[in-house]
Design a protein around this motif. Structure first.
Motif, short mmCIF file in Angstrom:
data_model
loop_
_atom_site.label_atom_id
_atom_site.label_comp_id
_atom_site.label_asym_id
_atom_site.label_seq_id
_atom_site.Cartn_x
_atom_site.Cartn_y
_atom_site.Cartn_z
N GLN A 1 0.83 -1.20 0.00
CA GLN A 1 0.00 0.00 0.00
C GLN A 1 0.87 1.26 0.00
O GLN A 1 0.53 2.27 -0.64
CB GLN A 1 -0.93 0.00 1.21
N LYS A 2 2.01 1.20 0.71
CA LYS A 2 2.94 2.33 0.68
C LYS A 2 3.43 2.58 -0.75
O LYS A 2 3.51 3.72 -1.20
CB LYS A 2 4.12 2.07 1.62
N GLU A 3 3.79 1.46 -1.45
CA GLU A 3 4.24 1.60 -2.84
C GLU A 3 3.12 2.20 -3.69
O GLU A 3 3.37 3.06 -4.56
CB GLU A 3 4.65 0.24 -3.40
N GLY A 4 1.89 1.75 -3.46
CA GLY A 4 0.76 2.26 -4.23
C GLY A 4 0.52 3.73 -3.99
O GLY A 4 0.31 4.50 -4.94
N VAL A 5 0.56 4.18 -2.73
CA VAL A 5 0.34 5.59 -2.42
C VAL A 5 1.47 6.45 -3.02
O VAL A 5 1.22 7.52 -3.59
CB VAL A 5 0.25 5.81 -0.89
N ALA A 6 2.72 5.99 -2.86
CA ALA A 6 3.86 6.75 -3.41
C ALA A 6 3.72 6.88 -4.93
O ALA A 6 4.00 7.95 -5.51
CB ALA A 6 5.17 6.06 -3.04
N TRP A 7 3.27 5.80 -5.58
CA TRP A 7 3.09 5.85 -7.05
C TRP A 7 1.98 6.81 -7.43
O TRP A 7 2.14 7.60 -8.37
CB TRP A 7 2.77 4.43 -7.55
N LEU A 8 0.87 6.79 -6.67
CA LEU A 8 -0.24 7.71 -6.97
C LEU A 8 0.19 9.17 -6.80
O LEU A 8 -0.15 10.04 -7.61
CB LEU A 8 -1.43 7.42 -6.06
N GLN A 9 0.94 9.44 -5.73
CA GLN A 9 1.39 10.81 -5.50
C GLN A 9 2.37 11.27 -6.58
O GLN A 9 2.36 12.44 -6.98
CB GLN A 9 2.03 10.89 -4.10
N GLN A 10 3.22 10.35 -7.07
CA GLN A 10 4.14 10.70 -8.14
C GLN A 10 3.38 11.02 -9.43
O GLN A 10 3.70 11.95 -10.16
CB GLN A 10 5.14 9.56 -8.38
N MET A 11 2.36 10.24 -9.72
CA MET A 11 1.53 10.49 -10.90
C MET A 11 0.83 11.84 -10.78
O MET A 11 0.70 12.57 -11.77
CB MET A 11 0.50 9.37 -11.08
#
Length: 695
Positions: free
Chosen positions: A526-536
């Motif tokens: 989930q951390k990876e998912g949130v970090a990816w969403l914020q980068q996008m």
């Protein structure tokens, strides 16, 4: 003569030339006649019952033959040429075959108001009357003869009436057959003419029009009882006066043709009469007959992507008459006298040199049309139409790529200021064609190596580009990569997306909102998912989170949520979204916009609503530009033609997020609709996406 010899020698195959040499050695060639313009010889093969007649025109380096050989020149032509050459070297005008049979001559004589017909076998100085059928004569020593195709045709035309007085019906068949041979009348050479005589048509002016009436033909000097008339230029069939009632009334009683009907009369009625009757034209209102040489002409016109070619014959320079569909059509007030023999020779030349038939239109593919234009240097005649301009080669196209305020612009320039349409270039590339049509006419080569390197990338980018809004930002990194590959300097608004290209996606920073601290513990994925969403979000790109059900897509969306936000979800899960917001993001003011008593509350950080109200209250939702829009169960908009999908496409937001455990339910086409919401144009037009990926 030398030019004719060289021409036939160069065009004859080795086998044909060898057979000709053998025939000449077998004493199979005899000369019939020789004039300053033509030489006629006959060639007899022992295996055939009919001699082949070969006619040579040394001054024009041309020839013809009456055999059925498919090759041209054939062994009969080469044998005749070789025998003639040997005769000339021996000081003789024509070769003489000592072993061949005699030749046939034909004679008429007057008797009791009719013509009587006889045939004679001529061998050297000996002349003998032929009294038996031709087939029998070939089998007897008394009448040994080497007949030609013309002789056989005359035998057929005679039927049972082989000599003496020939009836009217027999004369009608016999005279045309005699046109190719020498004939005498009471010992004097006389020509045989095919045009029937017996009536002349007088045409004189009447006002601005003309008056037409039939009269006895003044050229007739003598009439014979068996359907033949004699004029100063030879024997003619007597005209058949059978005609339709309109022509009969016109010629018997006369008729006035008005000025407005002159063109129709001259182009339709008069040419037909000219073939049957003598025209005594005393009119100045009608076009005037003049002498002019016929010449080949080819019409070349573009028809769609193909070229139509239509060979024909014209008269005069400039053109004063054209033969179209076999009809003779004068242009203007001058009408040339037709030369049918010359027309036949042009027809043979056309087929021999180019494999084309007169008056037969032919459609050529672009490749064949270009090849035809390339070989026009061998065409002996006039060229008409836009075909040359439309299908000539004009070098190669030069691609030019530029970036203009969010748009990728590409142009294809040819020589002479012409250019190629982008769509035409893409089509040629997709079809693996080497040539592309230019606007304004002509074809240019595609730079194959350049297209193999960059063609697919360019087509992907152009498919993603919207005519109104330009290239979606989701495709900026691809555009940047293309410009780097081409060695072009990218502008600043594109260079920003170098970060997207250089981004280390395996080590992204993570930001937890303050109001969530201590309220949630994110699992590693989930951390990876949130970090990816914020980068996008930092790249202003829409994102699709497609974790399976139960893996916490909602909490990841809330962690990265930007406000003001609009969350659209199925009605059944709206309460759950409300509880999750209160639990994890207590610092945000959330409003549930739903139900019959729903009210719009200003100042909300998050608005929750359903797909049904998206359609129903679209105008209200469009009134605000959101920082982020979230679609839960985003497969709801999988049909891009549905009302709910069309409504979602219209919403205004800087960031977009789609959540779905099943983004592709039935077919890959479902994914296009979701991404059209997230990043419009990223996957190109729906039609292109289907053709390239969804089949």
């Amino acid at each position: 003569m030398d030019e004719l010899f060289d021409t036939i020698r160069e065009n004859a195959t080795k086998e044909v030339w060898s057979r000709g040499v053998e025939l000449a050695r077998q004493d199979a060639v005899s000369g019939d006649r020789r004039t300053a313009e033509e030489i006629v010889l006959r060639v007899l093969e022992r295996s055939r019952s009919v001699s082949t007649l070969v006619t040579l025109w040394p001054n024009e380096a041309d020839w013809t033959k009456d055999c059925s050989c498919k090759l041209d020149p054939c062994h009969h032509v080469t044998a005749a040429l070789i025998a003639l050459k040997r005769a000339e070297e021996a000081g003789e005008e024509l070769p003489f075959a000592k072993t061949a049979g005699g030749t046939l001559t034909y004679a008429f004589h007057r008797h009791e108001g009719a013509l009587h017909f006889e045939r004679y076998v001529l061998r050297g100085e000996e002349k003998k009357q032929l009294t038996v059928p031709l087939g029998q004569a070939q089998r007897t020593q008394e009448f040994a003869v080497s007949p030609t195709a013309d002789d056989q045709a005359i035998e057929t035309a005679l039927g049972a009436e082989r000599r003496g007085r020939i009836g009217v019906g027999g004369m009608q068949k016999l005279l045309p057959a005699l046109m190719g041979v020498d004939v005498t009348l009471d010992g004097e050479t006389i020509s045989i003419r095919k045009d029937p005589l017996g009536i002349s048509i007088e045409i004189r002016d009447e006002g601005l029009g003309i008056r037409v009436i039939g009269k006895k033909d003044p050229r007739i000097l003598e009439t014979f009882h068996n359907g033949v008339v004699r004029t100063a230029d030879g024997l003619h069939p007597q005209i058949d006066l059978t005609m339709d009632s309109e022509d009969r009334n016109m010629l018997l009683h006369g008729r006035t043709i008005s000025h407005r009907d002159l063109e129709t009369f001259a182009s339709e009625k008069l040419p037909k009469w000219q073939k049957r009757y003598v025209i005594d034209n005393r009119s100045r209102n009608l076009p005037q007959f003049v002498d002019a040489e016929p010449e080949l002409e080819i019409l070349m016109e573009r028809h769609g992507d193909q070229m139509m070619i239509l060979p024909g014959i014209v008269y005069g320079e400039p053109v004063i008459a054209r033969i179209a569909d076999g009809d003779f059509r004068p242009i203007g007030n001058q009408v040339p006298v037709r030369d049918h023999d010359a027309e036949r020779r042009l027809k043979d030349q056309l087929y021999r040199a180019h494999g084309l038939d007169l008056y037969h239109a032919k459609l050529l593919s672009p490749v064949d049309a270009i090849r035809f234009v390339d070989n026009l240097g061998n065409w002996k005649g006039l060229v008409r139409g836009n075909g040359v301009e439309q299908f000539q080669r004009v070098g190669a196209v030069r691609p030019s790529i530029a970036w203009n305020q969010g748009r990728l612009e590409i142009e294809f320039e040819g020589e002479g200021g012409k250019s190629a349409a982008r769509e035409a270039v893409f089509k040629a590339f997709q079809n693996r064609e080497s040539l592309v049509p230019l606007m304004g006419g002509g074809f240019a080569e595609l730079p194959a190596d350049w297209w193999n390197l960059y063609g697919s990338k360019i087509m992907d980018l152009m498919a993603a580009q919207n005519a109104k809004d330009g290239l979606p930002k989701a495709a900026y990194s691809q555009a940047l990569e293309l410009m780097d590959d081409l060695g072009l300097e990218a502008p600043s608004d594109l260079r920003i997306f170098q970060r997207l290209k250089d981004c280390n996606w395996d080590d992204l920073p993570l930001h937890i909102p303050k109001d969530m601290e201590g309220r949630v513990t994110l699992r590693p994925y989930q951390k990876e998912g949130v970090a990816w969403l914020q980068q996008m979000q930092s790249f202003e790109l829409g994102a699709l989170l497609a974790d399976d059900m139960g893996l916490g897509k909602t909490v990841q969306a809330l962690t990265s949520l930007q406000t003001p936000a609009l969350i659209i979800a199925p009605t059944s899960v709206l309460p759950n979204w409300k509880r999750e917001l209160e639990k994890f993001r207590p610092g945000l003011k959330a409003t549930l916009y739903h139900g019959p008593n729903r009210k719009w509350e200003t100042g909300s950080d998050v608005v929750l609503t359903s797909y049904g109200l998206l359609r129903q209250d679209l105008d209200l939702l469009l009134a605000q530009e959101w920082a982020e829009i979230v679609l839960d169960e985003a497969q709801t908009i999988k049909n891009p033609e549905s009302k709910v999908a069309l409504a979602a496409y219209q919403l205004r937001a800087k960031g977009r997020l789609a959540l779905s455990g099943t983004p592709v339910e039935n077919r890959l086409d479902d994914l296009w609709s979701v991404f059209q919401f997230l990043n419009p144009g990223l996957l190109g037009q729906r039609k292109d996406f289907r053709e390239r990926w969804a089949r």
